[in-house]
Design a protein around this motif. Structure first.
Motif, PDB file in Angstrom:
ATOM      1  N   SER A  72      57.847  22.625  80.359  1.00 43.57           N
ATOM      2  CA  SER A  72      59.260  22.492  79.976  1.00 43.57           C
ATOM      3  C   SER A  72      59.812  23.811  79.448  1.00 43.57           C
ATOM      4  N   VAL A  73      59.051  24.480  78.597  1.00 46.23           N
ATOM      5  CA  VAL A  73      59.495  25.760  78.045  1.00 46.23           C
ATOM      6  C   VAL A  73      59.569  26.816  79.145  1.00 46.23           C
ATOM      7  N   PHE A  74      58.573  26.852  80.025  1.00 46.47           N
ATOM      8  CA  PHE A  74      58.612  27.818  81.129  1.00 46.47           C
ATOM      9  C   PHE A  74      59.835  27.591  82.015  1.00 46.47           C
ATOM     10  N   ILE A  89      57.729  29.075  89.052  1.00 39.80           N
ATOM     11  CA  ILE A  89      57.329  28.293  90.232  1.00 39.80           C
ATOM     12  C   ILE A  89      55.806  28.233  90.334  1.00 39.80           C
ATOM     13  N   ALA A  90      55.132  29.340  90.078  1.00 40.52           N
ATOM     14  CA  ALA A  90      53.667  29.358  90.142  1.00 40.52           C
ATOM     15  C   ALA A  90      53.057  28.427  89.096  1.00 40.52           C
ATOM     16  N   VAL A  91      53.566  28.488  87.874  1.00 39.53           N
ATOM     17  CA  VAL A  91      53.027  27.654  86.788  1.00 39.53           C
ATOM     18  C   VAL A  91      53.243  26.172  87.087  1.00 39.53           C
ATOM     19  N   VAL A  92      54.465  25.807  87.476  1.00 36.95           N
ATOM     20  CA  VAL A  92      54.775  24.403  87.755  1.00 36.95           C
ATOM     21  C   VAL A  92      53.993  23.921  88.977  1.00 36.95           C
ATOM     22  N   LEU A 151      52.181  40.637  79.973  1.00 39.91           N
ATOM     23  CA  LEU A 151      51.808  39.218  79.874  1.00 39.91           C
ATOM     24  C   LEU A 151      52.311  38.412  81.062  1.00 39.91           C
ATOM     25  N   ILE A 152      53.486  38.763  81.570  1.00 43.72           N
ATOM     26  CA  ILE A 152      54.019  38.064  82.743  1.00 43.72           C
ATOM     27  C   ILE A 152      53.075  38.245  83.928  1.00 43.72           C
ATOM     28  N   LEU A 158      46.419  34.971  86.433  1.00 41.27           N
ATOM     29  CA  LEU A 158      45.562  33.882  85.957  1.00 41.27           C
ATOM     30  C   LEU A 158      45.984  32.530  86.524  1.00 41.27           C
ATOM     31  N   THR A 159      47.282  32.322  86.674  1.00 38.86           N
ATOM     32  CA  THR A 159      47.780  31.062  87.228  1.00 38.86           C
ATOM     33  C   THR A 159      47.310  30.901  88.668  1.00 38.86           C
ATOM     34  N   VAL A 160      47.456  31.942  89.460  1.00 38.07           N
ATOM     35  CA  VAL A 160      47.014  31.894  90.862  1.00 38.07           C
ATOM     36  C   VAL A 160      45.493  31.750  90.928  1.00 38.07           C
TER      37      VAL A 160
END
Length: 185
Positions: A72-74, A89-92, A151-152, A158-160
């Motif tokens: 939600s925050v992202f 989009i990657a995180v969700v 960090l971005i 890390l997400t990928v």
């Protein structure tokens, strides 16, 4: 219903407050809610371990509360232009893919055991730090430009990486070539 689970449920209730605060331009309240949620995450884990209040319900609710808040925050920070949309989009997408894989496995009578991967734990930590940093920048009117950019990109990698690791484990699990244990965390 244990005290630890009630604390976790409080984190669920913090999500709409944090989102409303962001929508209302009250980044100070959003940051405070995010910090309170983070502290309560540690407290509910401590209470569950210290007072033997671990439960199957808590094992599901805790990561769900964390992910609901983070996603939600992202999304909000992406809509506000504070985070790049590719990262949002990657995180969700990563979280949606994991949930879909777990549901599909269950529907196909081949449920996946829930166990977090190291890359997933590091990914979640990076997401928390990034969201907290951006909220702190907004609330405290500070600038951490190069740190935020770093960090971005770290969070994106890390997400990928986490999504790929879960996909490989899930495919192994579904083909019967390994345990492929995952947990949405």
């Amino acid at each position: 219903m244990t005290l630890a689970n009630m604390i976790t449920i409080m984190r669920f209730l913090l999500v709409p407050m944090v989102i409303y605060a962001l929508l209302a331009g009250r980044t100070d309240w959003a940051f405070a809610g995010f910090v309170i949620a983070g502290i309560s995450d540690g407290v509910d884990g401590f209470v569950a371990r210290q007072f033997n209040q671990r439960s199957e319900l808590g094992a599901y609710l805790d990561p769900m509360a964390d992910k609901l808040l983070l996603v939600s925050v992202f999304v909000m920070l992406g809509l506000m232009g504070e985070l790049p949309l590719w990262l949002v989009i990657a995180v969700v997408s990563r979280d949606a893919l994991i949930v879909c894989a777990v549901i599909l496995s269950t529907v196909m009578a081949n449920p996946v055991a829930m166990k977090p991967l190291l890359v997933s734990k590091v990914n979640t930590a990076a997401q928390i730090v990034l969201a907290g940093l951006v909220l702190a920048e907004l609330a405290l009117q500070m600038q951490y430009g190069p740190v935020r950019v770093g960090l971005i990109f770290l969070t994106g990698i890390l997400t990928v990486g986490s999504a790929a690791a879960y996909l490989v484990n899930w495919l192994r699990h579904m083909s019967g070539n390994g345990e492929g244990k995952t947990r949405n965390r």
